[in-house]
Design a protein around this motif. Structure first.
Motif, PDB file in Angstrom:
ATOM      1  N   ALA A 215       0.829  -1.204   0.000  1.00 26.22           N
ATOM      2  CA  ALA A 215       0.000   0.000   0.000  1.00 26.22           C
ATOM      3  C   ALA A 215       0.866   1.258   0.000  1.00 26.22           C
ATOM      4  N   ALA A 216       1.961   1.214   0.741  1.00 27.64           N
ATOM      5  CA  ALA A 216       2.860   2.373   0.788  1.00 27.64           C
ATOM      6  C   ALA A 216       3.473   2.635  -0.583  1.00 27.64           C
ATOM      7  N   VAL A 217       3.855   1.576  -1.265  1.00 30.97           N
ATOM      8  CA  VAL A 217       4.427   1.740  -2.600  1.00 30.97           C
ATOM      9  C   VAL A 217       3.384   2.334  -3.542  1.00 30.97           C
ATOM     10  N   GLU A 218       2.144   1.856  -3.412  1.00 28.88           N
ATOM     11  CA  GLU A 218       1.074   2.414  -4.239  1.00 28.88           C
ATOM     12  C   GLU A 218       0.916   3.913  -3.993  1.00 28.88           C
ATOM     13  N   ARG A 219       0.994   4.278  -2.725  1.00 27.61           N
ATOM     14  CA  ARG A 219       0.869   5.708  -2.399  1.00 27.61           C
ATOM     15  C   ARG A 219       2.022   6.509  -2.973  1.00 27.61           C
ATOM     16  N   MET A 220       3.177   5.888  -3.064  1.00 23.36           N
ATOM     17  CA  MET A 220       4.315   6.587  -3.676  1.00 23.36           C
ATOM     18  C   MET A 220       4.013   6.906  -5.131  1.00 23.36           C
ATOM     19  N   LYS A 221       3.335   5.981  -5.779  1.00 26.43           N
ATOM     20  CA  LYS A 221       3.041   6.181  -7.206  1.00 26.43           C
ATOM     21  C   LYS A 221       2.118   7.371  -7.435  1.00 26.43           C
ATOM     22  N   GLU A 222       1.157   7.513  -6.500  1.00 28.75           N
ATOM     23  CA  GLU A 222       0.167   8.567  -6.682  1.00 28.75           C
ATOM     24  C   GLU A 222       0.551   9.866  -5.983  1.00 28.75           C
ATOM     25  N   ALA A 223       1.694   9.860  -5.344  1.00 29.45           N
ATOM     26  CA  ALA A 223       2.065  11.016  -4.524  1.00 29.45           C
ATOM     27  C   ALA A 223       2.632  12.148  -5.371  1.00 29.45           C
ATOM     28  N   ASP A 224       2.526  13.346  -4.842  1.00 34.73           N
ATOM     29  CA  ASP A 224       3.208  14.466  -5.477  1.00 34.73           C
ATOM     30  C   ASP A 224       4.506  14.724  -4.705  1.00 34.73           C
ATOM     31  N   ARG A 225       5.138  15.797  -5.046  1.00 33.10           N
ATOM     32  CA  ARG A 225       6.452  16.112  -4.485  1.00 33.10           C
ATOM     33  C   ARG A 225       6.429  16.134  -2.935  1.00 33.10           C
ATOM     34  N   ASP A 226       5.303  16.597  -2.382  1.00 36.14           N
ATOM     35  CA  ASP A 226       5.255  16.786  -0.928  1.00 36.14           C
ATOM     36  C   ASP A 226       4.975  15.500  -0.166  1.00 36.14           C
ATOM     37  N   THR A 227       4.114  14.661  -0.712  1.00 32.63           N
ATOM     38  CA  THR A 227       3.699  13.470   0.026  1.00 32.63           C
ATOM     39  C   THR A 227       4.555  12.253  -0.297  1.00 32.63           C
TER      40      THR A 227
ATOM     41  N   SER B 267       7.792  11.581   0.084  1.00 35.11           N
ATOM     42  CA  SER B 267       8.706  11.084   1.104  1.00 35.11           C
ATOM     43  C   SER B 267       7.948  10.530   2.311  1.00 35.11           C
ATOM     44  N   ASP B 268       6.709  11.001   2.522  1.00 37.28           N
ATOM     45  CA  ASP B 268       5.905  10.422   3.591  1.00 37.28           C
ATOM     46  C   ASP B 268       5.631   8.948   3.313  1.00 37.28           C
ATOM     47  N   ALA B 269       5.249   8.668   2.095  1.00 37.93           N
ATOM     48  CA  ALA B 269       4.963   7.289   1.714  1.00 37.93           C
ATOM     49  C   ALA B 269       6.239   6.453   1.793  1.00 37.93           C
ATOM     50  N   ASP B 270       7.334   7.040   1.371  1.00 42.00           N
ATOM     51  CA  ASP B 270       8.627   6.370   1.440  1.00 42.00           C
ATOM     52  C   ASP B 270       8.946   5.995   2.888  1.00 42.00           C
ATOM     53  N   VAL B 271       8.773   6.956   3.781  1.00 42.94           N
ATOM     54  CA  VAL B 271       9.025   6.705   5.198  1.00 42.94           C
ATOM     55  C   VAL B 271       8.091   5.617   5.713  1.00 42.94           C
ATOM     56  N   ALA B 272       6.817   5.684   5.297  1.00 43.32           N
ATOM     57  CA  ALA B 272       5.844   4.687   5.749  1.00 43.32           C
ATOM     58  C   ALA B 272       6.285   3.286   5.348  1.00 43.32           C
ATOM     59  N   PHE B 273       6.790   3.152   4.142  1.00 41.02           N
ATOM     60  CA  PHE B 273       7.257   1.849   3.678  1.00 41.02           C
ATOM     61  C   PHE B 273       8.351   1.301   4.591  1.00 41.02           C
ATOM     62  N   HIS B 274       9.364   2.134   4.795  1.00 41.62           N
ATOM     63  CA  HIS B 274      10.494   1.660   5.602  1.00 41.62           C
ATOM     64  C   HIS B 274      10.121   1.474   7.062  1.00 41.62           C
ATOM     65  N   ASP B 275       9.084   2.184   7.470  1.00 41.22           N
ATOM     66  CA  ASP B 275       8.622   2.031   8.843  1.00 41.22           C
ATOM     67  C   ASP B 275       7.983   0.657   9.036  1.00 41.22           C
TER      68      ASP B 275
END
Lengths: 247, 247
Positions: free
Chosen positions: B134-146, B148-156
């Motif tokens: 799900a985090a990776v999916e959010r990375m795909k749909e994310a813009d510049r601001d969000t 790294s949040d998704a990236d952090v969520a993945f590694h978390d």
DNA sequence: CGGAATTTGTACGTATGTATG
DNA sequence: CCATACATACGTACAAATTCC
């Protein structure tokens, strides 16, 4: 309506402002190790606060390992060289309040020291190689009390040779946290002599791998050695976690 | 002559004794999160010291993230749940005063997160696997601001799945220290879009490896991905240190 | 809603032991 | 040994903030 969006203000204590300013001066290098702060009475004038406020700020700075003050010192508080003491303290606290298991701590040590070995195998100088060899020799001649000193010395050289100061500090901190926390948990090993002999053999293998420049091998050998040493103390169900690092 | 051997005494401050006692109570669990200390006036009676001394102790405990006190609170200071804030603080200080290079920080992150992946590949639950996806999916749909949040969520999630709380806390701390310290150093990447796309592709590969249970592969892919991302920002001579982790 | 009671935040004064010159 | 300046610790006092009635 529709005016400027105001942000909530966080009231910040007077002593915090003082901590921030002095901390910034130290971390930026404006105040180096050995430098002296003004006396408390002068500081209370400079910051225009009371003595108590100055003292609260100094206590915090002292607890972070940045300064030290002694009664009667005609100079003010002394700026200290960096010490990992604060890092050590917070990690020990973490270990206790989070109730870290032995396997978690050992696992962490396996990760960090293995990384140090991986790097050291590539980056070590001839001189550092000799220091490592000397430490292993001292392990051979050591008795029960001095054995772990030599062991620590070996891994300390490795950490230095890794070329990464962060790894160097953290391996040191983690190692001492592990040692400190398991000191009580682990009853004196019944076959201590045998453990020492096997540890020496392992260190010689690791050293040879570092000498040969084979970092992955050195890391693998080390992880295996740590596993062999601690596995007996780790509950059955936690062992698989350690084994996952042995590939 | 020849009498009993006396040991030098280290004079220990009154506030230190108070800190020790309260710290012990918290770390041993006698005082859990949410518990309240007595008011300052009561504490000065219990410890039979002045109020300033009590306050200095409370400041230190507060700076270690163990308690918090608010003005006017009829209950005393509140015992806080554990937070890695103190660890974060000391590591940030270390990074600044030891003048850690970008490559040292990146290297450390490579080590820790790779270890987390190695463990997570074996120990992750199906649910955690879905969270990662799900985090990776959010990375795909994310813009510049969000992004790294998704990236952090993945590694978390990965860190949680590692089953090692120490690794979990430290990856988090190191990541935010790295981000905080390089925020200024790194000019906004000119080809940010391209970097994001490559990062997503890398994460999908890593996720596939974790799903397949291949920890070493996941770790290797991750290290490579981090290297590709940061290598351009790292001075030539420091790159070999990073390359040493790519085997 | 408001005021009383309590607590923390801060200021100030004082006594004492200690380090330096 | 003395004088000085310092940190340590204590005690009091008042303002600001919070809770509770």
């Amino acid at each position: 309506m529709g005016g400027p969006r105001f942000e909530p203000v966080r009231t910040v204590r007077a002593y915090e402002r003082i901590v921030e300013q002095i901390e910034e001066a130290i971390e930026s290098g404006a105040l180096g190790p050995g430098a002296r702060l003004a006396s408390e009475r002068e500081l209370m004038v400079q910051f225009s606060v009371s003595r108590s406020t100055v003292r609260e700020a100094l206590r915090v700075l002292q607890s972070r390992g940045l300064v030290r003050s002694r009664p009667g010192d005609p100079n003010g508080a002394e700026v200290l060289p960096f010490s990992p003491a604060a890092l050590h303290k917070s990690m020990t606290t973490l270990a206790r309040v989070a109730e870290l298991s032995l396997s978690e701590l050992v696992q962490f040590r396996m990760v960090l020291d293995a990384a140090a070995l991986l790097l050291a195998a590539r980056l070590r100088t001839e001189e550092q190689l000799e220091e490592m060899a000397a430490a292993v020799e001292r392990m051979k001649e050591a008795d029960r009390d001095t054995f772990s000193d030599a062991d620590v010395a070996f891994h300390d050289v490795v950490a230095r040779a890794s070329g990464n100061k962060l790894i160097q500090v953290c391996t040191d901190v983690v190692r001492s946290v592990v040692v400190g926390l398991i000191a009580g948990k682990i009853a004196a090993a019944p076959d201590e002599e045998a453990l020492m002999r096997r540890s020496i053999a392992h260190h010689e293998e690791v050293l040879a791998a570092v000498r040969a420049g084979d970092g992955p091998l050195a890391a693998r050998l080390f992880r295996r050695s740590v596993y062999d040493y601690y596995a007996g103390y780790v509950p059955e169900e936690e062992r698989i976690a350690l084994q996952a690092l042995l590939e």
